[in-house]
Design a protein around this motif. Structure first.
Motif, PDB file in Angstrom:
ATOM      1  N   GLN A 322       1.013  -1.344  -0.044  1.00  0.00           N
ATOM      2  CA  GLN A 322       0.022   0.000  -0.091  1.00  0.00           C
ATOM      3  C   GLN A 322       0.974   1.382   0.095  1.00  0.00           C
ATOM      4  OE1 GLN A 322      -3.358  -0.212  -0.305  1.00  0.00           O
ATOM      5  NE2 GLN A 322      -3.189  -2.396  -0.394  1.00  0.00           N
ATOM      6  N   GLN A 323       2.133   1.073   0.180  1.00  0.00           N
ATOM      7  CA  GLN A 323       2.939   2.349   0.114  1.00  0.00           C
ATOM      8  C   GLN A 323       3.132   3.155  -1.161  1.00  0.00           C
ATOM      9  OE1 GLN A 323       6.603   1.301   2.186  1.00  0.00           O
ATOM     10  NE2 GLN A 323       5.682   0.327   3.903  1.00  0.00           N
ATOM     11  N   ALA A 324       3.043   4.267  -1.272  1.00  0.00           N
ATOM     12  CA  ALA A 324       3.477   4.948  -2.330  1.00  0.00           C
ATOM     13  C   ALA A 324       5.159   5.141  -2.509  1.00  0.00           C
ATOM     14  CB  ALA A 324       2.847   6.291  -2.268  1.00  0.00           C
ATOM     15  N   ARG A 325       5.638   4.739  -3.621  1.00  0.00           N
ATOM     16  CA  ARG A 325       6.939   4.652  -3.719  1.00  0.00           C
ATOM     17  C   ARG A 325       7.505   6.130  -3.709  1.00  0.00           C
ATOM     18  NH1 ARG A 325      10.727   1.994  -8.452  1.00  0.00           N
ATOM     19  NH2 ARG A 325      12.472   1.829  -7.199  1.00  0.00           N
ATOM     20  N   TRP A 326       8.867   6.086  -2.865  1.00  0.00           N
ATOM     21  CA  TRP A 326       9.593   7.419  -2.717  1.00  0.00           C
ATOM     22  C   TRP A 326       8.841   8.501  -1.793  1.00  0.00           C
ATOM     23  CZ3 TRP A 326      14.018   5.923  -4.137  1.00  0.00           C
ATOM     24  CH2 TRP A 326      14.200   5.400  -5.273  1.00  0.00           C
ATOM     25  N   THR A 327       7.742   8.069  -1.239  1.00  0.00           N
ATOM     26  CA  THR A 327       7.153   9.205  -0.395  1.00  0.00           C
ATOM     27  C   THR A 327       7.612   9.357   1.254  1.00  0.00           C
ATOM     28  OG1 THR A 327       5.589   7.413   0.501  1.00  0.00           O
ATOM     29  CG2 THR A 327       4.871   8.934  -1.516  1.00  0.00           C
ATOM     30  N   ASP A 328       8.415   8.347   1.582  1.00  0.00           N
ATOM     31  CA  ASP A 328       8.787   8.238   3.065  1.00  0.00           C
ATOM     32  C   ASP A 328       7.630   8.505   3.954  1.00  0.00           C
ATOM     33  OD1 ASP A 328      10.703   7.892   5.088  1.00  0.00           O
ATOM     34  OD2 ASP A 328      11.419   9.890   5.068  1.00  0.00           O
ATOM     35  N   SER A 329       6.490   7.824   3.809  1.00  0.00           N
ATOM     36  CA  SER A 329       5.436   8.122   4.709  1.00  0.00           C
ATOM     37  C   SER A 329       4.417   6.803   4.307  1.00  0.00           C
ATOM     38  CB  SER A 329       4.717   9.465   4.148  1.00  0.00           C
ATOM     39  OG  SER A 329       4.077   9.281   3.005  1.00  0.00           O
ATOM     40  N   PRO A 330       3.405   6.659   5.107  1.00  0.00           N
ATOM     41  CA  PRO A 330       2.897   7.464   6.589  1.00  0.00           C
ATOM     42  C   PRO A 330       3.829   6.984   7.653  1.00  0.00           C
ATOM     43  CG  PRO A 330       1.257   5.994   6.105  1.00  0.00           C
ATOM     44  CD  PRO A 330       2.185   5.578   4.887  1.00  0.00           C
ATOM     45  N   LEU A 331       4.300   7.706   8.610  1.00  0.00           N
ATOM     46  CA  LEU A 331       5.342   7.440   9.748  1.00  0.00           C
ATOM     47  C   LEU A 331       4.685   7.861  11.256  1.00  0.00           C
ATOM     48  CD1 LEU A 331       8.638   9.108   8.158  1.00  0.00           C
ATOM     49  CD2 LEU A 331       7.926   6.484   7.895  1.00  0.00           C
ATOM     50  N   LYS A 332       4.972   6.820  11.911  1.00  0.00           N
ATOM     51  CA  LYS A 332       4.506   6.980  13.336  1.00  0.00           C
ATOM     52  C   LYS A 332       5.850   6.608  14.198  1.00  0.00           C
ATOM     53  CE  LYS A 332       0.702   5.697  16.643  1.00  0.00           C
ATOM     54  NZ  LYS A 332      -0.379   4.900  16.815  1.00  0.00           N
ATOM     55  N   SER A 333       6.104   7.670  15.230  1.00  0.00           N
ATOM     56  CA  SER A 333       7.104   7.414  16.067  1.00  0.00           C
ATOM     57  C   SER A 333       6.956   6.566  17.303  1.00  0.00           C
ATOM     58  CB  SER A 333       7.607   8.788  16.621  1.00  0.00           C
ATOM     59  OG  SER A 333       7.767   9.853  15.406  1.00  0.00           O
ATOM     60  N   ALA A 334       8.012   5.742  17.314  1.00  0.00           N
ATOM     61  CA  ALA A 334       8.065   4.873  18.566  1.00  0.00           C
ATOM     62  C   ALA A 334       9.469   4.739  19.218  1.00  0.00           C
ATOM     63  CB  ALA A 334       7.524   3.435  18.046  1.00  0.00           C
ATOM     64  N   ILE A 335       9.463   4.157  20.294  1.00  0.00           N
ATOM     65  CA  ILE A 335      10.639   3.616  20.950  1.00  0.00           C
ATOM     66  C   ILE A 335      11.045   1.942  20.712  1.00  0.00           C
ATOM     67  CG2 ILE A 335      12.252   3.554  22.962  1.00  0.00           C
ATOM     68  CD1 ILE A 335      11.887   6.252  22.102  1.00  0.00           C
ATOM     69  N   ILE A 336      11.919   1.550  20.254  1.00  0.00           N
ATOM     70  CA  ILE A 336      12.267   0.137  20.203  1.00  0.00           C
ATOM     71  C   ILE A 336      13.114  -0.376  21.208  1.00  0.00           C
ATOM     72  CG2 ILE A 336      11.196   0.077  18.077  1.00  0.00           C
ATOM     73  CD1 ILE A 336      14.072  -0.614  16.906  1.00  0.00           C
ATOM     74  N   ASP A 337      13.064  -1.619  21.740  1.00  0.00           N
ATOM     75  CA  ASP A 337      14.194  -2.136  22.543  1.00  0.00           C
ATOM     76  C   ASP A 337      14.720  -3.465  21.782  1.00  0.00           C
ATOM     77  OD1 ASP A 337      15.191  -3.772  24.346  1.00  0.00           O
ATOM     78  OD2 ASP A 337      14.277  -2.691  26.149  1.00  0.00           O
ATOM     79  N   LEU A 338      15.986  -3.204  21.468  1.00  0.00           N
ATOM     80  CA  LEU A 338      16.776  -4.131  20.586  1.00  0.00           C
ATOM     81  C   LEU A 338      17.006  -5.236  21.370  1.00  0.00           C
ATOM     82  CD1 LEU A 338      19.024  -1.384  18.833  1.00  0.00           C
ATOM     83  CD2 LEU A 338      17.259  -2.766  17.558  1.00  0.00           C
ATOM     84  N   TYR A 339      17.049  -5.380  22.644  1.00  0.00           N
ATOM     85  CA  TYR A 339      17.313  -6.407  23.422  1.00  0.00           C
ATOM     86  C   TYR A 339      16.199  -7.338  23.787  1.00  0.00           C
ATOM     87  CZ  TYR A 339      21.704  -3.672  24.386  1.00  0.00           C
ATOM     88  OH  TYR A 339      22.846  -3.140  24.295  1.00  0.00           O
ATOM     89  N   ASP A 340      14.909  -6.531  24.130  1.00  0.00           N
ATOM     90  CA  ASP A 340      13.781  -7.493  24.350  1.00  0.00           C
ATOM     91  C   ASP A 340      12.788  -7.490  23.173  1.00  0.00           C
ATOM     92  OD1 ASP A 340      14.651  -7.399  27.007  1.00  0.00           O
ATOM     93  OD2 ASP A 340      13.431  -5.580  27.616  1.00  0.00           O
TER      94      ASP A 340
END
Length: 407
Positions: A322-340
Protein backbone atom coordinates in the motif's frame (compact mmCIF):
# COMPACT_ATOMS: atom_id res chain seq x y z
CA UNK A 1 24.39 5.56 -1.45
CA UNK A 2 23.55 9.18 -2.14
CA UNK A 3 23.67 8.93 -5.93
CA UNK A 4 23.77 12.36 -7.61
CA UNK A 5 21.41 11.37 -10.45
CA UNK A 6 19.02 9.48 -8.17
CA UNK A 7 18.92 12.30 -5.64
CA UNK A 8 18.13 14.90 -8.28
CA UNK A 9 15.36 12.83 -9.80
CA UNK A 10 13.86 11.25 -6.70
CA UNK A 11 14.86 12.89 -3.43
CA UNK A 12 14.05 16.44 -4.43
CA UNK A 13 10.55 15.55 -5.63
CA UNK A 14 9.96 14.00 -2.21
CA UNK A 15 11.24 17.12 -0.55
CA UNK A 16 9.19 19.38 -2.79
CA UNK A 17 6.05 17.86 -1.30
CA UNK A 18 6.59 20.40 1.42
CA UNK A 19 7.30 23.35 -0.86
CA UNK A 20 3.75 24.63 -0.87
CA UNK A 21 3.27 24.53 2.88
CA UNK A 22 1.85 27.73 4.30
CA UNK A 23 3.27 28.87 7.61
CA UNK A 24 0.76 30.20 10.08
CA UNK A 25 1.00 31.32 13.68
CA UNK A 26 1.44 28.70 16.36
CA UNK A 27 -1.70 26.91 17.54
CA UNK A 28 -3.37 28.59 20.50
CA UNK A 29 -3.53 25.29 22.33
CA UNK A 30 0.18 24.56 21.92
CA UNK A 31 1.95 23.64 25.11
CA UNK A 32 4.66 26.27 25.53
CA UNK A 33 6.21 25.27 28.82
CA UNK A 34 9.97 25.98 29.21
CA UNK A 35 12.40 23.40 27.92
CA UNK A 36 13.38 21.20 30.89
CA UNK A 37 16.89 20.59 29.55
CA UNK A 38 19.54 22.91 30.98
CA UNK A 39 20.63 25.52 28.48
CA UNK A 40 24.35 24.82 28.63
CA UNK A 41 24.48 24.89 24.83
CA UNK A 42 22.36 26.09 21.96
CA UNK A 43 20.14 24.24 19.57
CA UNK A 44 21.42 24.43 16.00
CA UNK A 45 18.81 23.86 13.32
CA UNK A 46 19.54 23.48 9.60
CA UNK A 47 16.54 24.92 7.74
CA UNK A 48 15.92 24.20 4.06
CA UNK A 49 14.18 26.94 2.09
CA UNK A 50 13.14 26.51 -1.53
CA UNK A 51 13.68 29.42 -3.92
CA UNK A 52 11.57 30.48 -6.88
CA UNK A 53 13.88 28.49 -9.18
CA UNK A 54 13.04 25.26 -7.35
CA UNK A 55 16.49 24.96 -5.75
CA UNK A 56 17.10 24.82 -2.01
CA UNK A 57 19.25 26.92 0.29
CA UNK A 58 20.18 25.61 3.72
CA UNK A 59 20.49 27.96 6.70
CA UNK A 60 22.17 26.57 9.82
CA UNK A 61 20.97 28.76 12.66
CA UNK A 62 21.44 28.76 16.48
CA UNK A 63 18.38 28.99 18.74
CA UNK A 64 18.17 29.16 22.52
CA UNK A 65 14.75 27.52 22.49
CA UNK A 66 12.90 25.32 20.00
CA UNK A 67 9.72 24.83 22.01
CA UNK A 68 8.14 28.29 21.77
CA UNK A 69 7.40 30.85 19.07
CA UNK A 70 8.74 30.29 15.57
CA UNK A 71 12.11 29.39 14.05
CA UNK A 72 13.14 31.46 11.06
CA UNK A 73 16.23 31.46 8.87
CA UNK A 74 15.81 35.04 7.66
CA UNK A 75 19.10 36.92 7.90
CA UNK A 76 20.69 34.37 10.20
CA UNK A 77 23.19 31.55 10.38
CA UNK A 78 25.45 29.87 7.83
CA UNK A 79 24.01 29.87 4.32
CA UNK A 80 24.63 27.00 1.87
CA UNK A 81 22.83 26.89 -1.48
CA UNK A 82 22.60 23.47 -3.14
CA UNK A 83 21.85 20.07 -1.61
CA UNK A 84 23.25 19.14 1.81
CA UNK A 85 22.97 16.41 4.39
CA UNK A 86 23.83 17.05 8.05
CA UNK A 87 25.24 14.74 10.71
CA UNK A 88 26.59 15.64 14.15
CA UNK A 89 29.67 13.92 15.56
CA UNK A 90 30.72 15.12 19.02
CA UNK A 91 30.74 18.94 19.00
CA UNK A 92 30.87 19.38 15.24
CA UNK A 93 28.04 19.37 12.72
CA UNK A 94 29.19 18.04 9.35
CA UNK A 95 27.57 19.42 6.22
CA UNK A 96 27.89 16.84 3.42
CA UNK A 97 27.27 18.11 -0.10
CA UNK A 98 25.22 16.12 -2.60
CA UNK A 99 24.28 16.44 -6.29
CA UNK A 100 26.87 18.82 -7.77
CA UNK A 101 28.20 19.80 -4.34
CA UNK A 102 31.01 17.38 -3.47
CA UNK A 103 32.44 19.21 -0.47
CA UNK A 104 32.27 18.66 3.28
CA UNK A 105 32.36 21.47 5.83
CA UNK A 106 32.44 21.25 9.61
CA UNK A 107 30.23 23.67 11.54
CA UNK A 108 31.21 24.39 15.13
CA UNK A 109 31.38 27.22 17.65
CA UNK A 110 34.33 29.59 18.10
CA UNK A 111 35.59 31.06 21.36
CA UNK A 112 32.94 33.78 21.15
CA UNK A 113 30.17 31.19 20.94
CA UNK A 114 29.39 31.98 17.31
CA UNK A 115 28.84 29.39 14.59
CA UNK A 116 31.83 29.07 12.31
CA UNK A 117 32.89 26.81 9.45
CA UNK A 118 35.80 24.44 9.88
CA UNK A 119 37.70 23.13 6.86
CA UNK A 120 36.31 22.61 3.37
CA UNK A 121 37.37 19.44 1.57
CA UNK A 122 36.09 18.23 -1.81
CA UNK A 123 35.87 14.77 -3.37
CA UNK A 124 35.45 13.30 -6.83
CA UNK A 125 31.90 12.20 -5.98
CA UNK A 126 29.58 13.21 -3.18
CA UNK A 127 30.24 11.36 0.05
CA UNK A 128 27.73 8.73 1.04
CA UNK A 129 28.37 9.25 4.75
CA UNK A 130 30.82 10.05 7.54
CA UNK A 131 31.18 8.06 10.78
CA UNK A 132 33.33 8.45 13.87
CA UNK A 133 36.34 6.14 14.28
CA UNK A 134 37.87 7.77 17.38
CA UNK A 135 38.10 11.21 19.00
CA UNK A 136 40.41 12.50 16.27
CA UNK A 137 39.46 10.42 13.24
CA UNK A 138 36.45 10.12 10.94
CA UNK A 139 35.92 7.66 8.11
CA UNK A 140 34.11 8.90 5.00
CA UNK A 141 32.81 6.81 2.12
CA UNK A 142 32.50 7.44 -1.62
CA UNK A 143 30.18 4.90 -3.24
CA UNK A 144 28.82 6.21 -6.53
CA UNK A 145 27.27 4.72 -9.64
CA UNK A 146 29.70 6.97 -11.53
CA UNK A 147 32.66 4.98 -10.19
CA UNK A 148 33.63 1.30 -10.06
CA UNK A 149 35.56 1.85 -6.83
CA UNK A 150 34.63 1.83 -3.15
CA UNK A 151 36.66 4.69 -1.63
CA UNK A 152 37.31 5.20 2.09
CA UNK A 153 38.79 8.47 3.31
CA UNK A 154 40.16 8.93 6.81
CA UNK A 155 39.56 12.52 7.90
CA UNK A 156 41.21 14.53 10.66
CA UNK A 157 38.24 15.55 12.80
CA UNK A 158 40.08 18.61 14.16
CA UNK A 159 40.83 20.17 10.77
CA UNK A 160 38.36 18.42 8.44
CA UNK A 161 41.19 17.44 6.09
CA UNK A 162 41.83 14.10 4.41
CA UNK A 163 44.60 12.10 6.06
CA UNK A 164 44.51 9.07 3.75
CA UNK A 165 42.45 7.31 1.08
CA UNK A 166 41.96 3.60 0.46
CA UNK A 167 39.99 2.21 -2.47
CA UNK A 168 38.79 -1.20 -3.61
CA UNK A 169 36.89 -2.37 -6.69
CA UNK A 170 33.12 -2.57 -6.38
CA UNK A 171 33.44 -6.10 -7.77
CA UNK A 172 34.74 -7.16 -4.33
CA UNK A 173 31.24 -6.83 -2.93
CA UNK A 174 28.96 -7.48 -5.93
CA UNK A 175 28.97 -8.35 -9.63
CA UNK A 176 25.38 -7.14 -10.01
CA UNK A 177 24.12 -3.59 -10.54
CA UNK A 178 25.67 -0.70 -8.66
CA UNK A 179 25.48 -1.10 -4.87
CA UNK A 180 23.59 1.66 -3.07
CA UNK A 181 24.83 2.80 0.34
CA UNK A 182 22.63 2.20 3.38
CA UNK A 183 24.84 2.20 6.48
CA UNK A 184 28.34 2.06 7.96
CA UNK A 185 29.65 1.17 11.42
CA UNK A 186 33.07 0.61 12.96
CA UNK A 187 33.32 -1.95 15.75
CA UNK A 188 36.65 -3.05 17.12
CA UNK A 189 38.96 -4.06 14.28
CA UNK A 190 36.28 -4.08 11.60
CA UNK A 191 34.31 -1.68 9.44
CA UNK A 192 30.90 -2.90 8.27
CA UNK A 193 29.31 -1.47 5.12
CA UNK A 194 25.68 -2.27 4.30
CA UNK A 195 24.18 -1.82 0.85
CA UNK A 196 21.35 -2.86 -1.43
CA UNK A 197 21.35 -3.37 -5.20
CA UNK A 198 19.60 -0.74 -7.33
CA UNK A 199 19.63 -0.36 -11.10
CA UNK A 200 21.35 3.02 -11.73
CA UNK A 201 19.11 3.75 -14.72
CA UNK A 202 15.66 2.50 -13.70
CA UNK A 203 16.24 2.53 -9.91
CA UNK A 204 14.54 -0.87 -9.71
CA UNK A 205 15.58 -3.22 -6.89
CA UNK A 206 15.24 -6.75 -8.31
CA UNK A 207 17.38 -8.42 -5.62
CA UNK A 208 15.56 -8.38 -2.27
CA UNK A 209 15.87 -11.94 -0.97
CA UNK A 210 18.78 -11.48 1.43
CA UNK A 211 20.78 -9.07 3.55
CA UNK A 212 24.37 -8.29 2.57
CA UNK A 213 27.14 -6.50 4.46
CA UNK A 214 30.72 -5.99 3.31
CA UNK A 215 33.38 -6.44 6.00
CA UNK A 216 36.67 -4.51 5.98
CA UNK A 217 39.51 -4.50 8.48
CA UNK A 218 40.03 -1.36 10.54
CA UNK A 219 42.19 0.71 10.58
CA UNK A 220 43.81 -0.95 7.53
CA UNK A 221 40.53 -0.76 5.53
CA UNK A 222 41.33 -3.95 3.65
CA UNK A 223 38.44 -5.90 2.15
CA UNK A 224 37.76 -9.19 3.95
CA UNK A 225 34.43 -10.65 2.84
CA UNK A 226 30.70 -10.21 2.28
CA UNK A 227 28.34 -11.77 4.81
CA UNK A 228 24.76 -12.70 3.91
CA UNK A 229 21.54 -13.72 5.67
CA UNK A 230 18.29 -14.81 4.05
CA UNK A 231 16.06 -14.38 7.12
CA UNK A 232 15.25 -10.87 5.88
CA UNK A 233 15.89 -8.64 2.89
CA UNK A 234 18.47 -5.94 2.06
CA UNK A 235 19.72 -3.60 4.77
CA UNK A 236 18.52 0.01 4.86
CA UNK A 237 16.95 2.09 2.12
CA UNK A 238 17.44 5.04 -0.18
CA UNK A 239 19.14 7.98 1.57
CA UNK A 240 18.08 6.89 5.09
CA UNK A 241 21.68 6.06 6.11
CA UNK A 242 20.48 4.16 9.19
CA UNK A 243 20.94 0.58 8.04
CA UNK A 244 23.60 -0.14 10.69
CA UNK A 245 23.49 0.79 14.39
CA UNK A 246 26.10 0.05 17.08
CA UNK A 247 25.42 -0.27 20.80
CA UNK A 248 27.71 0.32 23.79
CA UNK A 249 28.93 -3.30 23.71
CA UNK A 250 30.08 -2.97 20.12
CA UNK A 251 27.28 -5.15 18.77
CA UNK A 252 26.09 -4.00 15.34
CA UNK A 253 22.38 -4.15 14.45
CA UNK A 254 21.27 -4.25 10.80
CA UNK A 255 17.83 -2.92 9.88
CA UNK A 256 15.91 -4.32 6.87
CA UNK A 257 12.56 -3.15 5.53
CA UNK A 258 12.45 -3.11 1.69
CA UNK A 259 9.91 -0.27 1.87
CA UNK A 260 8.62 1.07 -1.46
CA UNK A 261 8.28 4.40 0.38
CA UNK A 262 12.06 4.31 0.79
CA UNK A 263 12.98 3.35 -2.75
CA UNK A 264 12.31 -0.37 -3.22
CA UNK A 265 10.47 -1.57 -6.32
CA UNK A 266 9.57 -4.88 -4.66
CA UNK A 267 9.36 -6.53 -1.24
CA UNK A 268 10.01 -10.27 -0.93
CA UNK A 269 11.04 -10.72 2.73
CA UNK A 270 9.62 -9.58 6.04
CA UNK A 271 11.22 -6.59 7.69
CA UNK A 272 13.50 -7.36 10.61
CA UNK A 273 16.73 -6.60 12.46
CA UNK A 274 19.84 -8.79 12.45
CA UNK A 275 22.85 -8.63 14.77
CA UNK A 276 26.62 -8.99 14.46
CA UNK A 277 28.11 -9.54 17.92
CA UNK A 278 31.14 -7.54 18.99
CA UNK A 279 34.35 -9.09 17.71
CA UNK A 280 32.51 -11.28 15.20
CA UNK A 281 32.26 -10.96 11.42
CA UNK A 282 29.12 -13.02 10.86
CA UNK A 283 25.43 -12.58 11.54
CA UNK A 284 24.36 -13.94 14.92
CA UNK A 285 22.12 -16.98 14.16
CA UNK A 286 20.52 -16.73 17.62
CA UNK A 287 19.18 -13.20 17.11
CA UNK A 288 16.38 -11.96 14.88
CA UNK A 289 14.04 -9.09 15.74
CA UNK A 290 10.90 -9.84 13.74
CA UNK A 291 9.72 -6.25 13.41
CA UNK A 292 6.59 -7.11 11.46
CA UNK A 293 5.47 -9.54 14.14
CA UNK A 294 6.04 -6.91 16.84
CA UNK A 295 4.16 -4.19 14.92
CA UNK A 296 1.37 -6.17 13.30
CA UNK A 297 2.87 -6.18 9.81
CA UNK A 298 4.58 -2.77 9.80
CA UNK A 299 8.23 -1.90 9.12
CA UNK A 300 10.83 0.51 10.51
CA UNK A 301 11.94 3.17 8.02
CA UNK A 302 14.38 5.16 10.20
CA UNK A 303 16.34 4.28 13.33
CA UNK A 304 18.42 6.34 15.79
CA UNK A 305 20.20 4.64 18.69
CA UNK A 306 19.56 6.14 22.14
CA UNK A 307 21.47 3.86 24.52
CA UNK A 308 21.06 0.75 26.66
CA UNK A 309 19.50 -1.14 23.78
CA UNK A 310 16.81 1.48 23.12
CA UNK A 311 16.36 3.26 19.79
CA UNK A 312 14.04 5.89 18.38
CA UNK A 313 12.20 4.59 15.32
CA UNK A 314 10.03 5.97 12.56
CA UNK A 315 7.63 3.16 11.61
CA UNK A 316 5.78 3.08 8.30
CA UNK A 317 2.15 2.40 9.18
CA UNK A 318 1.15 1.22 5.69
CA UNK A 319 1.62 -2.33 4.47
CA UNK A 320 4.34 -2.62 1.83
CA UNK A 321 1.90 -3.15 -1.03
CA UNK A 322 0.00 0.00 0.00
CA UNK A 323 3.02 2.32 0.22
CA UNK A 324 3.49 4.97 -2.46
CA UNK A 325 7.06 4.70 -3.73
CA UNK A 326 9.54 7.41 -2.66
CA UNK A 327 7.09 9.12 -0.29
CA UNK A 328 8.80 8.25 3.01
CA UNK A 329 5.35 8.06 4.63
CA UNK A 330 3.07 7.51 6.50
CA UNK A 331 5.23 7.40 9.63
CA UNK A 332 4.56 6.98 13.33
CA UNK A 333 7.21 7.48 16.02
CA UNK A 334 8.13 4.80 18.54
CA UNK A 335 10.79 3.60 20.96
CA UNK A 336 12.06 0.09 20.26
CA UNK A 337 14.09 -2.18 22.51
CA UNK A 338 16.72 -4.08 20.55
CA UNK A 339 17.36 -6.42 23.48
CA UNK A 340 13.75 -7.29 24.35
CA UNK A 341 12.39 -6.97 20.79
CA UNK A 342 9.55 -4.66 21.79
CA UNK A 343 7.94 -1.59 20.19
CA UNK A 344 6.24 1.23 22.14
CA UNK A 345 4.54 4.00 20.16
CA UNK A 346 4.76 7.67 21.14
CA UNK A 347 1.54 9.30 22.33
CA UNK A 348 0.66 12.88 21.39
CA UNK A 349 2.48 12.92 18.08
CA UNK A 350 0.49 12.68 14.83
CA UNK A 351 1.18 10.38 11.93
CA UNK A 352 3.41 12.26 9.52
CA UNK A 353 5.66 12.19 6.47
CA UNK A 354 9.44 12.09 6.44
CA UNK A 355 11.83 14.09 4.27
CA UNK A 356 13.11 11.23 2.09
CA UNK A 357 16.56 11.50 3.64
CA UNK A 358 18.54 10.98 6.85
CA UNK A 359 16.40 11.38 9.97
CA UNK A 360 16.83 14.94 11.28
CA UNK A 361 16.54 14.44 15.04
CA UNK A 362 18.45 15.32 18.20
CA UNK A 363 18.82 13.00 21.18
CA UNK A 364 19.61 14.74 24.47
CA UNK A 365 19.06 13.09 27.83
CA UNK A 366 15.56 11.63 27.98
CA UNK A 367 14.35 13.65 25.01
CA UNK A 368 14.38 13.48 21.23
CA UNK A 369 13.70 16.66 19.25
CA UNK A 370 12.48 16.53 15.68
CA UNK A 371 10.30 18.56 13.30
CA UNK A 372 7.39 17.14 11.35
CA UNK A 373 4.83 18.54 8.89
CA UNK A 374 1.42 18.98 10.46
CA UNK A 375 -1.59 20.63 8.86
CA UNK A 376 -0.37 23.72 7.02
CA UNK A 377 2.89 24.04 8.91
CA UNK A 378 5.94 22.31 10.33
CA UNK A 379 6.40 21.99 14.09
CA UNK A 380 9.11 20.82 16.46
CA UNK A 381 8.14 18.03 18.83
CA UNK A 382 9.94 17.10 22.03
CA UNK A 383 9.60 13.38 22.69
CA UNK A 384 9.97 11.96 26.19
CA UNK A 385 11.71 8.63 25.61
CA UNK A 386 10.91 7.36 29.11
CA UNK A 387 7.20 8.21 29.26
CA UNK A 388 6.63 7.75 25.50
CA UNK A 389 4.84 11.08 25.13
CA UNK A 390 5.38 14.09 22.86
CA UNK A 391 4.96 17.85 23.35
CA UNK A 392 4.40 20.23 20.47
CA UNK A 393 6.86 23.12 20.22
CA UNK A 394 7.89 25.91 17.89
CA UNK A 395 6.64 26.42 14.36
CA UNK A 396 9.35 26.21 11.69
CA UNK A 397 9.49 28.83 8.94
CA UNK A 398 11.07 26.64 6.25
CA UNK A 399 10.19 23.93 3.76
CA UNK A 400 11.75 21.24 5.95
CA UNK A 401 14.35 20.70 8.68
CA UNK A 402 17.51 19.03 7.37
CA UNK A 403 19.25 18.77 10.72
CA UNK A 404 18.83 19.53 14.41
CA UNK A 405 21.66 19.37 16.92
CA UNK A 406 23.18 21.06 19.95
CA UNK A 407 26.59 22.70 20.00
Amino acid sequence: MTLPNITRRLALPVLSLFATLLFTSCDDDKQNEPDPVAQDSQFVVSLAVQGSDGGFTYYTVPFDDVMTGSLSAVGQGIEQPGYYDFTQIDNTLYSIGGLDDVNVVGITKNAAGELTQLGNVSFTNSLSDIVKADDNTLVALELSSASDMVKFHTINANTVTVASTKQHPVSDITDLEAPSYSGMAISGNHLFLSYYISDPTTFATPYTDKAQIAVYSYPELEFQKVIEDDRTGPIGGFNTKSGLTKDEKGDVYALSHSNPANGYSQTTKEGGILRIKSGETAFDPSYFFDVEEATGGKTIAHLMYLGNGKAFAEINTADSEQQARWTDSPLKSAIIDLYDNTVTYIEGMPEHAGNGRRLAALHEGNYVYMAIPEGNGIYVYRIDTENHTATKGAEVQANFVAGISKL
